[in-house]
Design a protein around this motif. Structure first.
Motif, PDB file in Angstrom:
ATOM      1  N   MET A   1       0.850  -1.196   0.000  1.00  0.00           N
ATOM      2  CA  MET A   1       0.000   0.000   0.000  1.00  0.00           C
ATOM      3  C   MET A   1       0.876   1.233   0.000  1.00  0.00           C
ATOM      4  N   SER A   2       0.425   2.273  -0.673  1.00  0.00           N
ATOM      5  CA  SER A   2       1.213   3.491  -0.792  1.00  0.00           C
ATOM      6  C   SER A   2       1.185   4.283   0.501  1.00  0.00           C
ATOM      7  N   THR A   3       2.305   4.954   0.785  1.00  0.00           N
ATOM      8  CA  THR A   3       2.355   5.851   1.943  1.00  0.00           C
ATOM      9  C   THR A   3       2.328   7.306   1.491  1.00  0.00           C
ATOM     10  N   THR A   4       2.019   7.527   0.214  1.00  0.00           N
ATOM     11  CA  THR A   4       2.001   8.872  -0.334  1.00  0.00           C
ATOM     12  C   THR A   4       0.912   9.705   0.329  1.00  0.00           C
ATOM     13  N   ALA A   5       1.253  10.968   0.633  1.00  0.00           N
ATOM     14  CA  ALA A   5       0.296  11.827   1.337  1.00  0.00           C
ATOM     15  C   ALA A   5      -0.853  12.245   0.428  1.00  0.00           C
ATOM     16  N   LYS A   7      -3.168  11.040  -1.495  1.00  0.00           N
ATOM     17  CA  LYS A   7      -3.932   9.873  -1.914  1.00  0.00           C
ATOM     18  C   LYS A   7      -5.178  10.299  -2.681  1.00  0.00           C
ATOM     19  N   LEU A   8      -5.418   9.634  -3.787  1.00  0.00           N
ATOM     20  CA  LEU A   8      -6.646   9.815  -4.543  1.00  0.00           C
ATOM     21  C   LEU A   8      -7.659   8.753  -4.134  1.00  0.00           C
ATOM     22  N   VAL A   9      -7.197   7.491  -4.090  1.00  0.00           N
ATOM     23  CA  VAL A   9      -8.058   6.365  -3.729  1.00  0.00           C
ATOM     24  C   VAL A   9      -7.492   5.674  -2.500  1.00  0.00           C
ATOM     25  N   GLU A  10      -8.361   5.370  -1.543  1.00  0.00           N
ATOM     26  CA  GLU A  10      -7.997   4.587  -0.363  1.00  0.00           C
ATOM     27  C   GLU A  10      -8.942   3.389  -0.274  1.00  0.00           C
ATOM     28  N   MET A  11      -8.366   2.212  -0.385  1.00  0.00           N
ATOM     29  CA  MET A  11      -9.145   0.972  -0.314  1.00  0.00           C
ATOM     30  C   MET A  11      -8.707   0.222   0.939  1.00  0.00           C
ATOM     31  N   ARG A  12      -9.656  -0.161   1.776  1.00  0.00           N
ATOM     32  CA  ARG A  12      -9.327  -0.849   3.017  1.00  0.00           C
ATOM     33  C   ARG A  12     -10.244  -2.054   3.219  1.00  0.00           C
ATOM     34  N   LEU A  24     -12.588 -12.271  -2.772  1.00  0.00           N
ATOM     35  CA  LEU A  24     -11.599 -11.281  -2.350  1.00  0.00           C
ATOM     36  C   LEU A  24     -11.523 -11.315  -0.841  1.00  0.00           C
ATOM     37  N   HIS A  25     -10.297 -11.259  -0.312  1.00  0.00           N
ATOM     38  CA  HIS A  25     -10.098 -11.517   1.115  1.00  0.00           C
ATOM     39  C   HIS A  25      -9.486 -10.328   1.851  1.00  0.00           C
ATOM     40  N   GLY A  26      -9.922  -9.127   1.528  1.00  0.00           N
ATOM     41  CA  GLY A  26      -9.439  -7.961   2.258  1.00  0.00           C
ATOM     42  C   GLY A  26      -8.311  -7.256   1.539  1.00  0.00           C
ATOM     43  N   ILE A  27      -8.646  -6.489   0.502  1.00  0.00           N
ATOM     44  CA  ILE A  27      -7.641  -5.776  -0.282  1.00  0.00           C
ATOM     45  C   ILE A  27      -7.420  -4.386   0.302  1.00  0.00           C
ATOM     46  N   ASP A  28      -6.165  -4.072   0.619  1.00  0.00           N
ATOM     47  CA  ASP A  28      -5.764  -2.740   1.067  1.00  0.00           C
ATOM     48  C   ASP A  28      -4.885  -2.131  -0.024  1.00  0.00           C
ATOM     49  N   LEU A  29      -5.321  -1.004  -0.566  1.00  0.00           N
ATOM     50  CA  LEU A  29      -4.582  -0.409  -1.679  1.00  0.00           C
ATOM     51  C   LEU A  29      -4.835   1.089  -1.727  1.00  0.00           C
ATOM     52  N   ASP A  30      -3.764   1.852  -1.900  1.00  0.00           N
ATOM     53  CA  ASP A  30      -3.865   3.296  -2.087  1.00  0.00           C
ATOM     54  C   ASP A  30      -3.350   3.655  -3.474  1.00  0.00           C
ATOM     55  N   ILE A  31      -3.987   4.633  -4.090  1.00  0.00           N
ATOM     56  CA  ILE A  31      -3.526   5.169  -5.365  1.00  0.00           C
ATOM     57  C   ILE A  31      -3.308   6.660  -5.183  1.00  0.00           C
ATOM     58  N   ALA A  32      -2.092   7.131  -5.449  1.00  0.00           N
ATOM     59  CA  ALA A  32      -1.801   8.558  -5.340  1.00  0.00           C
ATOM     60  C   ALA A  32      -2.196   9.276  -6.618  1.00  0.00           C
ATOM     61  N   LYS A  69     -12.654   4.721  -0.818  1.00  0.00           N
ATOM     62  CA  LYS A  69     -12.855   6.165  -0.816  1.00  0.00           C
ATOM     63  C   LYS A  69     -12.083   6.806  -1.950  1.00  0.00           C
ATOM     64  N   ILE A  70     -12.685   7.822  -2.570  1.00  0.00           N
ATOM     65  CA  ILE A  70     -11.994   8.665  -3.538  1.00  0.00           C
ATOM     66  C   ILE A  70     -12.076  10.092  -3.038  1.00  0.00           C
ATOM     67  N   ASP A  71     -10.912  10.674  -2.790  1.00  0.00           N
ATOM     68  CA  ASP A  71     -10.835  12.004  -2.172  1.00  0.00           C
ATOM     69  C   ASP A  71     -11.652  12.069  -0.890  1.00  0.00           C
ATOM     70  N   GLY A  72     -11.625  10.973  -0.128  1.00  0.00           N
ATOM     71  CA  GLY A  72     -12.331  10.935   1.143  1.00  0.00           C
ATOM     72  C   GLY A  72     -13.801  10.600   1.047  1.00  0.00           C
ATOM     73  N   GLN A  73     -14.360  10.530  -0.159  1.00  0.00           N
ATOM     74  CA  GLN A  73     -15.780  10.209  -0.335  1.00  0.00           C
ATOM     75  C   GLN A  73     -15.965   8.701  -0.407  1.00  0.00           C
ATOM     76  N   GLU A  74     -16.760   8.153   0.477  1.00  0.00           N
ATOM     77  CA  GLU A  74     -16.989   6.704   0.539  1.00  0.00           C
ATOM     78  C   GLU A  74     -17.890   6.260  -0.617  1.00  0.00           C
ATOM     79  N   LEU A  75     -17.413   5.248  -1.365  1.00  0.00           N
ATOM     80  CA  LEU A  75     -18.196   4.699  -2.469  1.00  0.00           C
ATOM     81  C   LEU A  75     -19.049   3.515  -2.035  1.00  0.00           C
TER      82      LEU A  75
END
Length: 338
Positions: A1-5, A7-12, A24-32, A69-75
């Motif tokens: 997972m990215s540690t970039t400040a 973040k565009l997408v936050e998946m937890r 799917l068994h719990g994907i954690d992924l960030d996209i900057a 989340k995209i820009d903090g907005q929960e999908l």
């Protein structure tokens, strides 16, 4: 997972189940913002399902858990109206078979201007001129004449370019390319990859590139996530991961790539297939196919943990740091490891 400040997408903890079967068994992924991330792995590993679930595009009634989340907005759990604003507007997706994604009975111009009307409110002459611009941007010649043609009047590579033009119509922050070069010949594949690279540079949009082709991923992406049986098992920058794959599955993917130069040798395939999600092994899902597996691997599921330098790994018996040279399309990764 990215540690970039930025973040565009936050998946937890993204989980998906069909009829009670967890895939799917719990994907954690960030996209900057502006980042290009590759998802690689065999068919059935969960690459496409991850993003279809994130955008609410899975067919039927799957059970989906976790947060996207995209820009903090929960999908997850967002109303349809909110998702329709995100899909195509903030996040666009192109698929591997453009012939099944384009409507065969509608002219291309009408399909692109429809996207412009929905996502940017453009209509009439303004929409037509913008569609011409998008078609020209993705390399379609003679756009004014071809604006009124049907999908079957374009080649496969041109149809994929048109799908990219439709995706760009909403000026997305994130473009998800789901194996966009699979059905194309090698020359057209290279052109599509060059197009994706140049569009990202021009627009600044982030890209998720889903592919079996490690060579293509090396050209397009900054960071790579290797998926297996519904989990991310290794993650790192393209340079680090390609030079020094640590998970036995990742190493197996590289060992199965034929060498262009040097003596002809037998490929080293990965034995077996991806396990059926209805009967996953108790421990590490890769253990039945892994030559390094020990008894503990068959009973304990290794978590995805940081191993430094932005690398993440889910393996209790990783491959030692050995030199590797990977030849791909116009790109060579060389590792001089200890």
């Amino acid at each position: 997972m990215s540690t970039t400040a930025t973040k565009l997408v936050e998946m937890r903890g993204l989980k998906v189940a069909f009829d009670g079967v967890q895939v799917l068994h719990g994907i954690d992924l960030d996209i900057a913002r502006g980042e290009a991330v590759g998802l690689v792995g065999e068919s059935g590993c969960g690459k496409s399902v991850t993003w279809l679930a994130a955008l609410g595009l899975l067919p039927g009634k799957p059970s989906v858990g976790g947060s996207v989340k995209i820009d903090g907005q929960e999908l997850r759990g967002a109303p349809r109206s909110a998702l329709e604003h995100i899909r195509g507007g903030r996040v666009a997706m192109i698929f591997q078979d453009p012939s099944s994604s384009l409507n065969p009975v509608l002219k291309i111009g009408g399909q692109i201007t429809e996207a412009l009307a929905i996502h940017r409110g453009l209509r009439g002459e303004a929409a037509k001129k913008e569609a011409w611009r998008l078609m020209d941007m993705v390399g379609i010649p003679d756009v004014r004449r071809r604006f009124d043609l049907y999908p079957h009047e374009f080649s496969g590579g041109q149809c994929q370019r048109l799908m990219i033009a439709m995706a760009l119509a909403g000026e997305p922050d994130l473009l998800i390319a789901d194996e966009p070069t699979t059905a194309l010949d090698a020359t057209i594949q290279a052109q599509i990859l060059d197009l994706l690279i140049s569009l990202r540079a021009e627009t600044g949009m982030a890209t998720v590139f889903i592919s079996h082709d490690l060579g293509a991923v090396s050209q397009v992406c900054d960071r790579v996530c290797v998926m297996y049986a519904g989990r991310i098992v290794e993650e790192g920058s393209v340079g680090e991961l390609f030079a020094n794959p640590r998970h036995p599955y990742t190493r197996g993917l590289f060992d199965a790539i034929p060498s262009i130069d040097g003596p002809r040798q037998r490929l080293i395939p990965i034995a077996g297939t991806v396990p059926d999600p209805r009967s996953l092994p108790q421990g590490c899902s890769f253990s039945p196919r892994c030559s390094r597996a020990v008894e503990a691997c068959r009973h304990e599921l290794p978590p995805l943990v940081s191993i430094g330098d932005g690398r993440w790994l889910a393996c209790t018996r990783p491959v030692s740091q050995a030199p590797i040279v990977v030849e791909t399309k116009g790109w060579i990764a060389e590792g001089a490891m200890q």
